[in-house]
Each structure stands twice: as C-alpha cells, then as structure tokens.
Design a protein around this motif. Structure first.
Motif, mmCIF file in Angstrom:
data_model
loop_
_atom_site.group_PDB
_atom_site.id
_atom_site.type_symbol
_atom_site.label_atom_id
_atom_site.label_comp_id
_atom_site.label_asym_id
_atom_site.label_seq_id
_atom_site.Cartn_x
_atom_site.Cartn_y
_atom_site.Cartn_z
ATOM 1 N N PRO A 1 0.833 -1.207 0.000
ATOM 2 C CA PRO A 1 0.000 0.000 0.000
ATOM 3 C C PRO A 1 0.869 1.259 0.000
ATOM 4 O O PRO A 1 1.742 1.405 0.848
ATOM 5 C CB PRO A 1 -0.782 -0.100 1.309
ATOM 6 C CG PRO A 1 -0.637 -1.506 1.771
ATOM 7 C CD PRO A 1 0.639 -2.018 1.184
ATOM 8 N N PRO A 2 0.631 2.166 -0.929
ATOM 9 C CA PRO A 2 1.412 3.399 -0.952
ATOM 10 C C PRO A 2 0.990 4.339 0.187
ATOM 11 O O PRO A 2 -0.159 4.322 0.630
ATOM 12 C CB PRO A 2 1.099 4.011 -2.310
ATOM 13 C CG PRO A 2 -0.092 3.307 -2.825
ATOM 14 C CD PRO A 2 -0.252 2.027 -2.069
ATOM 15 N N ALA B 1 0.283 7.275 0.105
ATOM 16 C CA ALA B 1 -0.808 8.170 -0.305
ATOM 17 C C ALA B 1 -2.182 7.615 0.058
ATOM 18 O O ALA B 1 -3.161 8.353 0.094
ATOM 19 C CB ALA B 1 -0.741 8.430 -1.808
ATOM 20 N N THR B 2 -2.266 6.302 0.351
ATOM 21 C CA THR B 2 -3.552 5.705 0.709
ATOM 22 C C THR B 2 -3.745 5.577 2.217
ATOM 23 O O THR B 2 -4.778 5.054 2.660
ATOM 24 C CB THR B 2 -3.724 4.313 0.067
ATOM 25 O OG1 THR B 2 -2.728 3.425 0.587
ATOM 26 C CG2 THR B 2 -3.612 4.398 -1.449
ATOM 27 N N ASP B 3 -2.797 6.058 3.016
ATOM 28 C CA ASP B 3 -2.957 6.013 4.471
ATOM 29 C C ASP B 3 -4.241 6.745 4.852
ATOM 30 O O ASP B 3 -4.518 7.842 4.358
ATOM 31 C CB ASP B 3 -1.765 6.670 5.184
ATOM 32 C CG ASP B 3 -0.498 5.841 5.088
ATOM 33 O OD1 ASP B 3 -0.569 4.688 4.609
ATOM 34 O OD2 ASP B 3 0.568 6.341 5.489
ATOM 35 N N PHE C 1 -7.272 5.738 4.106
ATOM 36 C CA PHE C 1 -8.406 5.315 3.287
ATOM 37 C C PHE C 1 -9.162 4.231 4.050
ATOM 38 O O PHE C 1 -8.560 3.336 4.641
ATOM 39 C CB PHE C 1 -7.934 4.721 1.956
ATOM 40 C CG PHE C 1 -7.477 5.729 0.925
ATOM 41 C CD1 PHE C 1 -7.032 6.994 1.261
ATOM 42 C CD2 PHE C 1 -7.458 5.378 -0.406
ATOM 43 C CE1 PHE C 1 -6.601 7.898 0.308
ATOM 44 C CE2 PHE C 1 -7.031 6.262 -1.382
ATOM 45 C CZ PHE C 1 -6.604 7.524 -1.029
#
Length: 184
Positions: free
Chosen positions: A14-15, A17-19, A21
């Motif tokens: 998971p990148p 940037a998706t923390d 979500f």
C-alpha cells in the motif's frame, strides 16, 4: 500492526498516499425500502444511521450499521452524517422512487447470468443459533451450512434476492486449505 498482505501476483505494498483510506460502505439497490429496512433491522439487528433524500433525482439512500455497545453515534444530524461516512462496514440501501409500486420490478442479484456482484457477509458468534434465528424468521436459503462442499457456511437471500453469507469465523480457520487426507 505487522501483517502487511498475503503475497500473490499483482499484490503491491500500500502506498503512503492511501494512508487513512477506509472502505466505508457497500450499496445495494432495493425495490421497497420498507421491506428491506424491516429485514436488515430485524433479522440482522442493524440500525438506520441516516436517510438522505434526493427529490430532484427521485431516490433515497439509507445507511445501516451493526453497532457495538461502545459506538458513540452523534445525535445531531450533520455530525451523524459525517460520523457515518467515517465508519467501516456500512450497508447503503438505495431506493429509486416508484419501484415499490411495480409488481414485476426486480434488480439483478449478481448471481444469475451474467454474473457480477456476489454477496455481502455477516460473521456471527454462533452459527447454529444464527441458523435457528434465520429459520424462525422465514429467511430463504441459497445454501445451508451442512449442504455442499463448503461446510459451516450458509447463504441466504434478502428481500431483493441479494445473497448474504453467514459465517462463524473460528469454524472457517482452515477454509481453502486441503484436508489431511488430500495433502500430498
């Protein structure tokens, strides 16, 4: 948290940037909200968190959740709306106005051809008691726990024909693994 993911082709870390979500809700279209709300609130013990009407587009949204004793749901409407959209495991029922008056109207359940959507799932603390409760409430089965190759898993239908899987988590710890007599 140390678990990251089961390895499988196509799985990527998971990148950052998706923390944050969160998978908030799944939406099902329903023919008659009175029937569907009665089913989900009574048979599955869900609570209606919010109803949102969109008269100009002739539809309503109903957001339901299975609450815990520790959930702190705001009473004020705006705060409750925001809280609803920050949760996990919400069921959204969408009603397009007028469908309840059409005798032959039905939505595609996703399990007949062409297949697509499959089901939602409820985990229960005691599968035997859950099956008795479902039986007592006249719920239609697709598959009982003792039927088929996958034991300890039931599938029932909601009023619109959508499938609902019923599982007792610890009974499925070895699901998808070969039995000792099948091991190589």
């Amino acid at each position: 948290m140390t678990f990251t993911s089961e390895p499988h082709p196509g799985v990527r870390p998971p990148p950052a940037a998706t923390d944050g979500f969160v998978l908030n809700h799944t939406m099902l279209r329903v023919k008659d909200p009175v029937v569907s709300l009665g089913f989900y609130t009574h048979v599955f013990g869900m609570v209606l968190l919010r109803k949102l009407d969109f008269p100009e587009m002739r539809f309503s949204l109903f957001f339901l959740a299975k609450l815990n004793d520790t959930d702190q749901v705001p009473e004020e409407t705006g705060a409750r709306t925001g809280w609803t959209f920050s949760q996990r495991g919400i069921l959204e029922l969408t009603h397009n106005w007028g469908t309840e008056d059409q005798a032959d109207f039905a939505y595609h359940d996703g399990n007949t051809q062409p297949q697509g959507f499959g089901h939602i799932c409820f985990a229960v603390p005691d599968l035997v008691k859950a099956v008795k409760w479902l039986d007592d409430n006249g719920v239609e089965y697709v598959k009982r726990p003792e039927q088929g190759k996958m034991k300890n898993v039931a599938f029932v239908k909601d009023p619109d024909g959508y499938w609902i899987e019923i599982v007792q988590p610890e009974l499925n710890a070895n699901l998808g693994q070969p039995s000792p007599d099948q091991a190589c």
